[in-house]
Scaffold this motif. Sequence first.
Motif, mmCIF file in Angstrom:
data_model
loop_
_atom_site.group_PDB
_atom_site.id
_atom_site.type_symbol
_atom_site.label_atom_id
_atom_site.label_comp_id
_atom_site.label_asym_id
_atom_site.label_seq_id
_atom_site.Cartn_x
_atom_site.Cartn_y
_atom_site.Cartn_z
ATOM 1 N N ASP A 51 23.290 -17.923 -7.108
ATOM 2 C CA ASP A 51 22.881 -19.276 -7.509
ATOM 3 C C ASP A 51 21.394 -19.409 -7.203
ATOM 4 O O ASP A 51 20.928 -19.001 -6.133
ATOM 5 N N ASN A 52 20.643 -19.990 -8.118
ATOM 6 C CA ASN A 52 19.187 -20.051 -7.956
ATOM 7 C C ASN A 52 18.762 -20.837 -6.716
ATOM 8 O O ASN A 52 17.755 -20.505 -6.085
ATOM 9 N N ARG A 97 25.146 -17.000 -2.444
ATOM 10 C CA ARG A 97 25.899 -16.924 -3.689
ATOM 11 C C ARG A 97 24.938 -16.594 -4.833
ATOM 12 O O ARG A 97 23.722 -16.772 -4.682
#
Length: 263
Positions: free
Chosen positions: A166-167, A164
Amino acid sequence: MAQIIAVHSFRGGTGKSNIIANIAATMALKGQRVGIIDTDIQSPGIHIIFGLKEEKTQLTLNDYLWKRCDIQDTAYDVTDILIAESGNTDKIRGSLYLIPSSIKAAEIARILREGYDVVRLHDGFHEIIRSLKLDYLLIDTHPGLNEETLISIGIANILLIILRPDNQDFQGTAVTVDVARKLKAAKILLVLNKALASFNFTDLEQQLEQIYDVPVAGILPLVEDMVKLASKGLFCLRHPQHPITQTIQEITEQLAGLVVSHQ
């Protein structure tokens, strides 16, 4: 030559199982014989997408791993479910089989407590391909990196990593790609899932390919229709004209174009 595709994510919640189910269904639409094996033994779930209820699964992957049966005894033909989802008998030209893991709490607890023979799992991949004459075997892996995941990555012709925007996913994917390269994974592809529609998908693809030096097979948007479905069916069959379905088809075509010999 049958192709083994390990589908993996470093963290849970990426939509991995839904992507696997829809890719497999798309392959079956195109006339392929496809198998899915749920090796996410600690938290199985892909059977829900196919409406495969507990009372219909007398034998599961767990039974095979504990030497109670042969691997082919745990395979369930879910082609009829594809026909029901698409509403068109003539549309499904191939076959789809699902090897589920047990959802019984006691059996999950036993796996966590005792483990299982990963070599037997490895052998089961090849045996199910032979016994069902599969063109593709898709492995739904457990998130993160463990012995089972390393076996799946090591044996696969293609590793498809789902992440995703997302970090935490970005960092975990970097670890996964590094491990896969050390295991001499034959081919690695990325799929970015749940991207906001406001993102520039072209820029995202370029950034990901620059970061990981791995091709991006597709970017799937976060859409309300997928959230509403809530894993109760196959999105690509219920929404054949949707942009997500078109992207799934493009990903499937890329996978079909890769006939990879394991090194």
